[in-house]
Scaffold this motif. Structure first.
Motif, PDB file in Angstrom:
ATOM      1  N   LEU A  80       0.831  -1.202   0.000  1.00 25.81           N
ATOM      2  CA  LEU A  80       0.000   0.000   0.000  1.00 25.81           C
ATOM      3  C   LEU A  80       0.867   1.254   0.000  1.00 25.81           C
ATOM      4  O   LEU A  80       0.540   2.249  -0.654  1.00 25.81           O
ATOM      5  N   GLN A  81       1.963   1.200   0.723  1.00 22.61           N
ATOM      6  CA  GLN A  81       2.871   2.339   0.753  1.00 22.61           C
ATOM      7  C   GLN A  81       3.447   2.593  -0.635  1.00 22.61           C
ATOM      8  O   GLN A  81       3.580   3.751  -1.067  1.00 22.61           O
ATOM      9  N   ALA A  82       3.760   1.523  -1.348  1.00 22.71           N
ATOM     10  CA  ALA A  82       4.297   1.663  -2.698  1.00 22.71           C
ATOM     11  C   ALA A  82       3.273   2.283  -3.637  1.00 22.71           C
ATOM     12  O   ALA A  82       3.584   3.186  -4.425  1.00 22.71           O
ATOM     13  N   ARG A  83       2.044   1.791  -3.558  1.00 20.74           N
ATOM     14  CA  ARG A  83       0.989   2.332  -4.420  1.00 20.74           C
ATOM     15  C   ARG A  83       0.741   3.796  -4.105  1.00 20.74           C
ATOM     16  O   ARG A  83       0.525   4.626  -4.996  1.00 20.74           O
ATOM     17  N   HIS A  84       0.758   4.136  -2.823  1.00 16.74           N
ATOM     18  CA  HIS A  84       0.540   5.515  -2.395  1.00 16.74           C
ATOM     19  C   HIS A  84       1.642   6.427  -2.936  1.00 16.74           C
ATOM     20  O   HIS A  84       1.370   7.517  -3.462  1.00 16.74           O
ATOM     21  N   GLU A  98       5.193  -3.341 -13.167  1.00 15.93           N
ATOM     22  CA  GLU A  98       4.258  -4.453 -13.207  1.00 15.93           C
ATOM     23  C   GLU A  98       3.685  -4.735 -11.828  1.00 15.93           C
ATOM     24  O   GLU A  98       2.520  -5.049 -11.679  1.00 15.93           O
ATOM     25  N   ARG A  99       4.517  -4.626 -10.813  1.00 19.87           N
ATOM     26  CA  ARG A  99       4.029  -4.881  -9.441  1.00 19.87           C
ATOM     27  C   ARG A  99       3.029  -3.806  -9.049  1.00 19.87           C
ATOM     28  O   ARG A  99       1.985  -4.094  -8.468  1.00 19.87           O
ATOM     29  N   SER A 104      -2.982  -2.300  -8.111  1.00 23.06           N
ATOM     30  CA  SER A 104      -3.807  -1.108  -8.217  1.00 23.06           C
ATOM     31  C   SER A 104      -5.259  -1.351  -7.885  1.00 23.06           C
ATOM     32  O   SER A 104      -5.986  -0.450  -7.521  1.00 23.06           O
ATOM     33  N   ALA A 105      -5.710  -2.603  -8.041  1.00 22.45           N
ATOM     34  CA  ALA A 105      -7.129  -2.857  -7.823  1.00 22.45           C
ATOM     35  C   ALA A 105      -7.402  -3.386  -6.433  1.00 22.45           C
ATOM     36  O   ALA A 105      -6.581  -4.020  -5.840  1.00 22.45           O
ATOM     37  N   ASP A 148      12.153   9.150  -3.977  1.00 18.24           N
ATOM     38  CA  ASP A 148      13.231   8.560  -3.182  1.00 18.24           C
ATOM     39  C   ASP A 148      12.802   7.210  -2.609  1.00 18.24           C
ATOM     40  O   ASP A 148      13.582   6.248  -2.595  1.00 18.24           O
ATOM     41  N   TRP A 149      11.564   7.140  -2.127  1.00 14.56           N
ATOM     42  CA  TRP A 149      11.080   5.886  -1.551  1.00 14.56           C
ATOM     43  C   TRP A 149      11.044   4.800  -2.610  1.00 14.56           C
ATOM     44  O   TRP A 149      11.510   3.673  -2.381  1.00 14.56           O
ATOM     45  N   LEU A 150      10.488   5.111  -3.770  1.00 17.64           N
ATOM     46  CA  LEU A 150      10.398   4.115  -4.833  1.00 17.64           C
ATOM     47  C   LEU A 150      11.776   3.689  -5.322  1.00 17.64           C
ATOM     48  O   LEU A 150      12.019   2.510  -5.586  1.00 17.64           O
ATOM     49  N   SER A 151      12.693   4.645  -5.433  1.00 21.17           N
ATOM     50  CA  SER A 151      14.058   4.311  -5.864  1.00 21.17           C
ATOM     51  C   SER A 151      14.741   3.402  -4.854  1.00 21.17           C
ATOM     52  O   SER A 151      15.469   2.482  -5.212  1.00 21.17           O
TER      53      SER A 151
END
Length: 233
Positions: A186-190, A226-227, A232-233, A214-217
């Motif tokens: 959820l943190q990644a999607r956010h 793809e992840r 997303s749903a 920075d977080w995603l990197s």
């Protein structure tokens, strides 16, 4: 890699055969639900394989009595959306197997509604999608994880409706709930959604965009488009 046998052109068929034998041995739809969940992160190929599993084993009246069927039903709809087959996803989302009629668990029903909202969104019915996502988001007994997922859906509906600033403001309010959920996905999607919206809105906060980037990197070793698409749903 040295020592690894070369893949042949019929490797996919061989894999299907192995999975079929595995499923026959277990004799339980639950194994498909687990397998489908693992395949979500592999993008289009995973979506195609999830569809194969669903049609081969689970798309029958007999197996709808299994407790794991609603979970695989959701995976199937997500796979159809990932493959761009929105009309098929709509049809799948609105079929009502008798198994679902007996569901009394409110959390399971909320999960189903979040899944049903996705085809609305991608079929262009933004108001319909917003209504369903809103029912989960504003419900006082919604589990934190489902509330955040509903917020993501509402935010995407707002973007589709031409209101990116409202979508950004909604996502800004999710930090505490995401932290409370302890869910890194959820943190990644956010980070993905909010980072984009902060960048494209006129009064967006560049610091939020930088923080998201920075977080995603920093999680690039396991995180990819793809992840993110699969979650997303």
């Amino acid at each position: 890699a040295p020592g690894r046998p070369a893949q042949t052109v019929d490797s996919t068929a061989a894999l299907k055969s192995q999975v079929a034998a595995w499923a026959e041995k277990l004799g339980d739809v639950r194994c498909f639900a687990i397998f489908g969940q693992l395949l979500k992160a592999t993008g289009q190929r995973g979506a195609e394989f999830t569809r194969y599993l669903y049609k081969w084993r689970v798309d029958s009246a007999a197996t709808r009595h299994d407790a794991a069927f609603p979970r695989l039903w959701r995976l199937n709809i997500e796979a159809l959306v990932a493959l761009g087959r929105v009309a098929d996803a709509w049809d799948a989302a609105h079929m009502t197997p008798t198994t679902f009629d007996a569901i009394e668990d409110p959390v399971e029903l909320m999960e189903m509604n979040l899944t049903r909202a996705v085809p609305y969104l991608y079929a262009g019915d933004v108001q319909g999608a917003s209504r369903i996502f809103g029912e989960v988001y504003y419900r006082p007994d919604s589990p934190t994880t489902l509330k955040v997922r509903a917020a993501f859906g509402l935010a995407e509906a707002l973007v589709f409706g031409g209101e990116p600033a409202d979508a950004r403001n909604l996502l800004r309010e999710q930090y505490d709930d995401i932290a409370a959920s302890g869910d890194v996905t959820l943190q990644a999607r956010h980070a993905h959604l909010l980072g984009e919206l902060e960048a494209i809105t006129e009064d967006g906060n560049a610091n939020f965009t930088r923080s998201a980037a920075d977080w995603l990197s920093g999680h690039g070793e396991w995180l990819g488009d793809e992840r993110l698409t699969a979650t997303s749903a």
